[in-house]
Design an enzyme around this catalytic site. Structure first.
Site, PDB file in Angstrom:
ATOM      1  N   CYS A 181      -4.832  -0.360  -0.949  1.00  0.00           N
ATOM      2  CA  CYS A 181      -5.026  -0.190   0.501  1.00  0.00           C
ATOM      3  C   CYS A 181      -6.314   0.590   0.771  1.00  0.00           C
ATOM      4  CB  CYS A 181      -3.803   0.462   1.125  1.00  0.00           C
ATOM      5  SG  CYS A 181      -3.725   0.239   2.927  1.00  0.00           S
ATOM      6  N   HIS A 203       1.129  -2.285  -0.875  1.00  0.00           N
ATOM      7  CA  HIS A 203       1.845  -1.107  -1.358  1.00  0.00           C
ATOM      8  C   HIS A 203       3.080  -1.579  -2.140  1.00  0.00           C
ATOM      9  CE1 HIS A 203      -0.497   1.759   0.957  1.00  0.00           C
ATOM     10  NE2 HIS A 203      -0.390   0.971   2.012  1.00  0.00           N
TER      11      HIS A 203
END
Length: 500
Positions: free
Chosen positions: A334, A439
């Site tokens: 991310c 994630h």
């Protein structure tokens, strides 16, 4: 439907055990056949999860939902604050980011936030047989009492009973409990039914005189003393895990390090590495030397440009360059993925002052922060270069950045999208660098094994993070049922315990 059984767990301090106790109670009540919902009116955390209704809540409430056996929903945490600086935060209402506010501006906004809290509360009370509420911080923070929606302000508005939990491992447990009670208003004091003491180790007989004094001094019951559960693994709400559950790797372990930048987020992505018996994992904080490693992981960030500047100031750019020169592997997740590109632009000032900054430049791509946050649960598999279709991944995306560039032509993952698959992330031409928006990259056993093989660990043991989490929730619930008087805590309103 009759009104639900309700209880609010408030703590004498942060990290006293509120999240843990609510999770244990949720699993225990589920065992008794109740449909249970967790609830936290206001949460401040950088660890979050994507809900079944496409919103965002604190990760602790997602864990509590798992304990209760229900899908995470935005009503479980209607107000989430994600700090972007020491005096400001992104404000998320019912799962959606609505503004970035200073602490002073948010204080003025609290009546509106409280209305959202009560809307969620009413919906949960209409749907569930029990609702377990978690407070935030301490109810005795005098400066935060005005317009409080996180602790007694909510308890008074919703008319719910309260139990105070304190961590005896910190020391001063009787002062914490008595002092907290004394600092509450008369009506708030009446609302407190009693106490739970958390993380006790030793001979309970030596504690008994203190418990007797506490009950006599306050006129309230000690409902239980929970033992220190060594090695308990539960997703951290916000602060980095203390390492108590980490597995100590032996010789020949894969060396993995990750930086602790100021706004590190969703660091639970690295839990599977922390718990792997063949991985020597280390968080590296500010001012600490960066040790040699086989794999460096750049985790997520709430303020990517600021954390990248911190990374450079701490010497990580030179250390990573040297690491790559000698054949080491690098993963960015991310915000960490965004740092690997050629540039980072925030034209709307979503994470700080508007502007652009040069990235680390190891992936040929640019990232621009856009107003619409991407929130999605996702499943798929690693690209063939990393393990192929057999290496299933499952996780979630939470990001405002949109990345574009040639590097994305060599994706790291393929994720389900409609009837087909969509590419995600990138792998460098030399195969040393992997970036992704997903994630939970390491959470699935097959993906973890494949990625450890890519990083240099051959014949990696299979580690199932989900199974470990479930086992530890059951272990926690066993302790709650053994050491807490649940019938007294819930005024004998609970059904008889079902056999498992």
């Amino acid at each position: 439907m009759s009104p639900p059984i309700t209880l609010m767990v408030q703590g004498t301090t942060s990290d006293a055990g509120k999240s843990t106790l609510v999770a244990g109670l949720a699993r225990a009540l589920r065992r008794r056949g109740l449909r249970v919902a967790p609830f936290k009116p206001q949460n401040m955390a950088l660890n979050s999860a994507v809900t079944v209704d496409g919103g965002e809540i604190g990760r602790a409430q997602a864990l509590q939902a798992l304990a209760a056996g229900v899908e995470p929903h935005t009503d479980f945490n209607p107000v989430l604050l994600k700090p972007s600086s020491d005096i400001g935060a992104q404000v998320i209402i019912h799962g959606r980011a609505i503004a970035s506010l200073s602490a002073r501006d948010y204080h003025a906004y609290k009546p509106t936030a409280m209305a959202a809290v009560m809307q969620s509360w009413d919906r949960l009370c209409a749907q569930y047989e029990a609702v377990l509420v978690e407070g935030a911080g301490s109810p005795a923070e005098i400066n935060l009492r005005d317009r409080d929606i996180a602790n007694m302000g909510f308890a008074e508005a919703a008319d719910v009973p309260v139990v105070l939990v304190a961590d005896i491992d910190r020391g001063g447990v009787f002062a914490h409990l008595v002092g907290t009670l004394e600092l509450l208003s008369p009506s708030e004091q009446v609302r407190v039914k009693g106490f739970v003491i958390n993380r006790f180790r030793g001979d309970i007989g030596l504690l008994q005189s203190g418990l007797d004094w506490l009950e006599a001094r306050t006129g309230r019951k000690v409902f239980g003393v929970l033992p220190y559960l060594h090695g308990l693994f539960l997703d951290a709400e916000d602060a980095l895990a203390d390492g108590a559950a980490d597995v100590k790797a032996g010789e020949g372990a894969l060396r993995v390090v990750a930086p602790v930048y100021p706004r590190v987020s969703n660091h639970t992505d690295l839990d599977a590495l922390r718990l792997h018996p063949q991985v020597d994992f280390r968080w590296v904080g500010p001012g600490q030397p960066i040790p040699p490693a086989d794999l460096i992981v750049l985790p997520g960030s709430k303020s990517v440009q600021a954390d990248l500047a911190w990374l450079r100031a701490q010497g990580w750019e030179a250390a990573i360059r040297r690491h790559l020169r000698y054949g080491g592997k690098l993963v960015g997740i991310c915000g960490g993925f965004q740092m690997l590109g050629r540039s980072l632009a925030d034209p709307l000032g979503l994470e700080g002052a508007p502007g652009a900054r040069g990235g680390l430049g190891w992936l040929d791509m640019e990232t621009v922060l856009e107003a619409e946050k991407q929130l999605v649960n996702a499943t798929g598999h690693l690209d063939a270069a990393l393990g192929g279709e057999a290496a299933v991944v499952a996780g979630y995306e939470i990001h405002m950045g949109v990345s574009r560039g040639a590097a994305l032509q060599r994706p790291a993952l393929w994720l389900a999208s409609g009837e087909g698959l969509r590419a995600d992330g990138a792998v460098s031409d030399d195969g040393q660098i992997l970036g992704t928006y997903l994630h939970g990259l390491f959470d699935s056993p097959d993906a973890l094994a494949a990625l450890l093989d890519w990083a240099g660990l051959k014949n990696a043991h299979r580690v199932d993070l989900a199974a470990r989490r479930e086992a530890d929730l059951d272990r926690l619930a066993d302790a709650v049922e053994t050491y807490c008087d649940l019938d007294a805590l819930f005024d004998n309103l609970l059904p008889a315990k079902s056999s498992r």
